[in-house]
Write an enzyme that holds these catalytic residues in place. Structure first.
Site, PDB file in Angstrom:
ATOM      1  N   GLY A   1       0.821  -1.207   0.000  1.00  0.00           N
ATOM      2  CA  GLY A   1       0.000   0.000   0.000  1.00  0.00           C
ATOM      3  C   GLY A   1       0.849   1.248   0.000  1.00  0.00           C
ATOM      4  O   GLY A   1       2.079   1.202   0.179  1.00  0.00           O
TER       5      GLY A   1
ATOM      6  N   PRO B   1       2.404   4.856   1.253  1.00  0.00           N
ATOM      7  CA  PRO B   1       2.913   5.266   2.573  1.00  0.00           C
ATOM      8  C   PRO B   1       1.822   5.927   3.407  1.00  0.00           C
ATOM      9  O   PRO B   1       1.051   6.752   2.909  1.00  0.00           O
ATOM     10  CB  PRO B   1       4.036   6.260   2.223  1.00  0.00           C
ATOM     11  CG  PRO B   1       4.443   5.918   0.829  1.00  0.00           C
ATOM     12  CD  PRO B   1       3.203   5.427   0.147  1.00  0.00           C
ATOM     13  N   GLY B   2       1.760   5.556   4.685  1.00  0.00           N
ATOM     14  CA  GLY B   2       0.811   6.176   5.594  1.00  0.00           C
ATOM     15  C   GLY B   2      -0.542   5.519   5.655  1.00  0.00           C
ATOM     16  O   GLY B   2      -1.433   6.011   6.361  1.00  0.00           O
TER      17      GLY B   2
ATOM     18  N   GLU C   1     -10.303  34.799  -7.218  1.00  0.00           N
ATOM     19  CA  GLU C   1     -10.878  33.686  -6.459  1.00  0.00           C
ATOM     20  C   GLU C   1     -12.401  33.744  -6.464  1.00  0.00           C
ATOM     21  O   GLU C   1     -13.061  32.694  -6.427  1.00  0.00           O
ATOM     22  CB  GLU C   1     -10.346  33.698  -5.022  1.00  0.00           C
ATOM     23  CG  GLU C   1      -8.834  33.561  -4.897  1.00  0.00           C
ATOM     24  CD  GLU C   1      -8.289  32.303  -5.550  1.00  0.00           C
ATOM     25  OE1 GLU C   1      -9.045  31.302  -5.639  1.00  0.00           O
ATOM     26  OE2 GLU C   1      -7.138  32.312  -5.983  1.00  0.00           O
TER      27      GLU C   1
END
Length: 757
Positions: free
Chosen positions: A220, A222-223, A443
């Site tokens: 899987g 990382p983490g 934005e």
């Protein structure tokens, strides 16, 4: 552990004492040189006329002479030191040159004393047996020290210089991690629960002819929790857990890796049944034949030994090997076959339901505000792993503590998400008013298109505060984790990317360089739609992506399998997609210019707005109206925080008073304080409780008065009384303490009446 250290220090102490004793014996001189005489008096000894009153006044004559290093020693006739001469002599003298001693020797020879045994030598003999045995003793002692040091080095396998062949695995008797501590990996836990059942009840499976899996490979990103799952297996099965990293097998010395593998499995056999966890196994499990050393490569020798230990000639029952990697594609096929790693469990990035469960687990020990919504946070953290979520909540707790808040708010967690994704805010960056205005309209253009285009994700946050490399940002919240994306959503996403550039063009009549990342993202989506996903109207169901990569210099280049004419047509299709979305996005923004202006003004005033404020803009509210609503919310939130802090302080003070009463009870029982002093402590506690009751009644009465009147029912017509839960002080139970109870009975009675109310 302490006993070992104590023994080690005691052996050092013995060694130091032995060395000190040796030095003392070495420098202690047990000889007696006798009485000192002058060089001129030696002639009297030769002639036999030397008279010493201490010997009764008789004349003394020399019997033996010994000289060494400027000193001469005389033994007289009839002396008691004849057996120990020259270490013990009767008289001694000092001479300055060899001529002096030669003259004395000539006189002794010329005198030709009858019966006298005159001898002389240039080397001083020694009758000290210790000094004679000292060289041999020192060799024995130093040999013993060397053997002892080497033994200590070999005993301490992780510290000694000769222990590089020992494993560096860390053994844990048990772990506290359970499957209940893991969320977002239900299928992975179900696979591993069978291993736990194997370890707990192997007969259930062996009766049916099943064998326990020898190895399980966790694959899987990382983490995602691979190591945590391995620890949970050990914790649930309650067996020893031996952990080591793949890089710990590799050393500069040839053969060390294989030796460490052997030592690791020997340690596992002593503790079986047990679990051996090898993290990052790709460090030693890479496919053989790819190294520079061929079959003699150190990594390949380590891998060969690992293959033999996992499934070789000798059975290895009761040992389960768990390994974790995020590069299963580079592992050797012999390592992946059944009998070694029987199962491969893919630990995926958690979905929205899994992220919600992970959020609840990591938030168990954190005080959260009522505004925190786990479902919303789960949608905001798309693509987050378990480690990312834990880090995000930790950042949110730090932000809340920095702001001196008693609880963690929703805005703290959203700020933690932004900090993990894009870095901290750059409020100190000098931004001109013109740049702030450009950023606000930029934005706002993204946010308005995100709200009006029906296939776009919901807008969660809009900010003009610089963060990372961005001057501002618009954050969206997906409703769920869709594996497939529709054509209409891709078109709306491309149109939303163009909102910033279009807002600049509509408002200022010019464009800036601030839309570079938006242009790249929109162009990438349009390119994939045509080249990879077959979504162009002109080319239709055709893929133009190449699967062949050619390495050129430092990068890879793609080899095209289609003609230049087809490539030109595909480029035209990409431009048509971009042009179509540009025109329709510009039309939408032009029709909603009033909302664009209001959102920009609100951003210039508050810098950051959220979903509620964006929705109010779209409903037609002005920026000033929204600012008043935001101020009212902030004021109510601050008042709520103030009351919560006061409540926590009162609870802490109540606990202190309660502890004080309990301590006073113990002190009175031991005769340290009197009954009257204890009664005063109890009275202080009761007065504080009454004060808390009265404050609670006032607050509730004020809250009832502020509520609008409702039609009263028969139950409401009955008189209402405030119920206050107060913890009573523990009453004295011994006969000695009964007077104290009596002295405070009046106050206690009032307290009981208040509780009964």
């Amino acid at each position: 552990m302490e006993e070992k250290k104590g023994g080690f220090r005691f052996s050092y102490l013995i060694l130091i004492l032995v060395v000190v004793l040796l030095l003392c014996f070495l420098f202690i001189d047990t000889s007696n040189p006798g009485t000192r005489v002058e060089l001129s008096e030696v002639d009297a000894f030769i002639s036999g006329t030397y008279n010493d009153e201490s010997t009764g006044g008789r004349n003394l004559q020399i019997a033996q002479l010994y000289y060494y290093d400027g000193t001469g020693y005389i033994l007289v006739v009839g002396s008691e030191n004849a057996d120990s001469f020259p270490n013990n002599s009767d008289y001694y003298f000092e001479y300055s040159s060899s001529n002096d001693i030669n003259r004395i020797i000539e006189k002794i020879d010329a005198a030709n004393l009858a019966g006298a045994n005159i001898t002389y030598d240039t080397n001083r003999p020694s009758d000290n047996w210790f000094l004679s045995f000292l060289p041999t003793l020192l060799i024995i002692i130093f040999g013993f020290i060397m053997v002892w040091v080497l033994y200590r080095m070999m005993a301490n396998s992780n510290k000694g210089a000769l222990s590089f062949g020992k494993t560096r695995a860390k053994a844990y008797a048990t772990t506290k991690v359970r499957f209940s501590d893991i969320a977002g990996a239900d299928e992975e836990k179900a696979e591993l629960e069978e291993i736990v059942e194997f370890l707990k009840n192997p007969k259930k499976f062996t009766d049916l002819g099943a064998r326990i899996p020898k190895g399980i490979l966790l694959v899987g990103n990382p983490g995602t929790g691979k190591t945590l799952l391995a620890r949970a297996v050990a914790g649930e099965s309650n067996v020893p857990f031996i952990s080591i990293s793949g890089s710990d097998f590799v050393e500069m010395f040839v053969g060390v890796g294989a030796s460490r593998v052997r030592d690791l499995f020997e340690q596992a056999k002593k503790n079986k049944p047990c679990i051996v966890f090898i993290d990052e196994i790709d460090a030693v499990g890479r496919q053989r034949g790819a190294g520079l050393g061929g079959g003699n490569d150190e990594r390949e020798q380590t891998l060969n030994q690992l293959l033999v230990e996992m499934d070789g000639f000798e059975p290895n029952e009761g040992i389960i090997v768990l390994a974790a990697t995020n590069r299963s594609d580079v592992l050797d096929p012999a390592l992946m076959r059944p009998g070694r790693f029987d199962r491969q469990i893919y630990v995926n990035v958690p979905d929205v339901k899994g992220r919600e469960g992970i959020l609840r687990i990591h938030a168990r020990n954190k005080p959260l505000d009522e505004s925190v919504d786990f479902k919303t946070l789960a949608r905001l953290t798309t693509g987050f792993t378990g480690a990312d979520i834990e880090n995000m909540l930790n950042e949110a707790a730090i932000l809340a503590a920095r702001a001196n808040r008693p609880t963690i708010h929703m805005k703290d967690i959203t700020e933690g998400i932004n900090k993990v994704l894009m870095g901290p805010q750059k409020k100190s960056r000098l931004v001109t008013e013109k740049d702030r205005k450009i950023t606000a309209y930029h934005e706002s253009g993204h946010a308005i298109l995100g709200k009006l285009l029906k296939n776009c994700d919901n807008v969660q946050e809009v900010s003009i505060i610089p963060r990372g490399m961005a001057g501002g940002y618009t954050m969206q919240r997906p409703d769920d984790d869709n594996s497939f994306v529709f054509y209409s959503k891709l078109m709306d996403d491309i149109a939303m990317c163009m909102g910033g550039r279009l807002a600049e063009e509509i408002v200022f009549g010019d464009i800036t360089t601030g839309a570079s990342s938006d242009i790249q993202h929109a162009s990438k989506l349009a390119h994939k739609m045509v080249f990879d996903w077959g979504m162009s109207k002109g080319l239709g169901f055709m893929s133009l992506s190449s699967q062949q990569e050619i390495f050129v210099g430092r990068d890879y280049q793609m080899k095209n399998d289609f003609s230049e004419k087809l490539a030109a047509e595909a480029d035209d299709e990409v431009r048509q997609i971009l042009a179509h979305n540009y025109s329709r996005a510009k039309k939408i923004l032009s029709e909603n210019r009033d909302k664009l202006d209001e959102m920009a003004n609100l951003l210039l005033e508050r810098e950051t707005i959220y979903t509620d404020e964006v929705n109010m803009i779209m409903e037609g509210k002005t920026a000033q109206e929204i600012i008043k609503i935001m101020d009212k919310k902030e004021k109510a939130q601050k008042e709520k925080e103030r009351k919560l802090r006061e409540k926590q302080a009162a609870q802490k003070q109540l606990a202190d008073y309660r502890n004080k009463v309990e301590e006073g009870q113990k002190l009175m029982a031991n005769g340290i304080i009197t009954e009257e002093e204890y009664a005063m402590i109890v009275k202080e506690y009761e007065d504080f409780v009454k004060n808390m009751q009265s404050q609670t009644e006032k607050v509730e009465e004020k809250a009832e008065a502020a509520q609008p009147e409702q039609p009263k029912t028969e139950a409401d017509k009955k008189p209402k009384r405030v119920r206050a839960k107060v913890e009573k002080a523990e009453e004295p139970k011994t006969e000695q303490e009964k007077p104290a109870k009596k002295s405070s009975s009046k106050s206690t009675k009032k307290q009981d009446e208040g509780e009964n109310k």
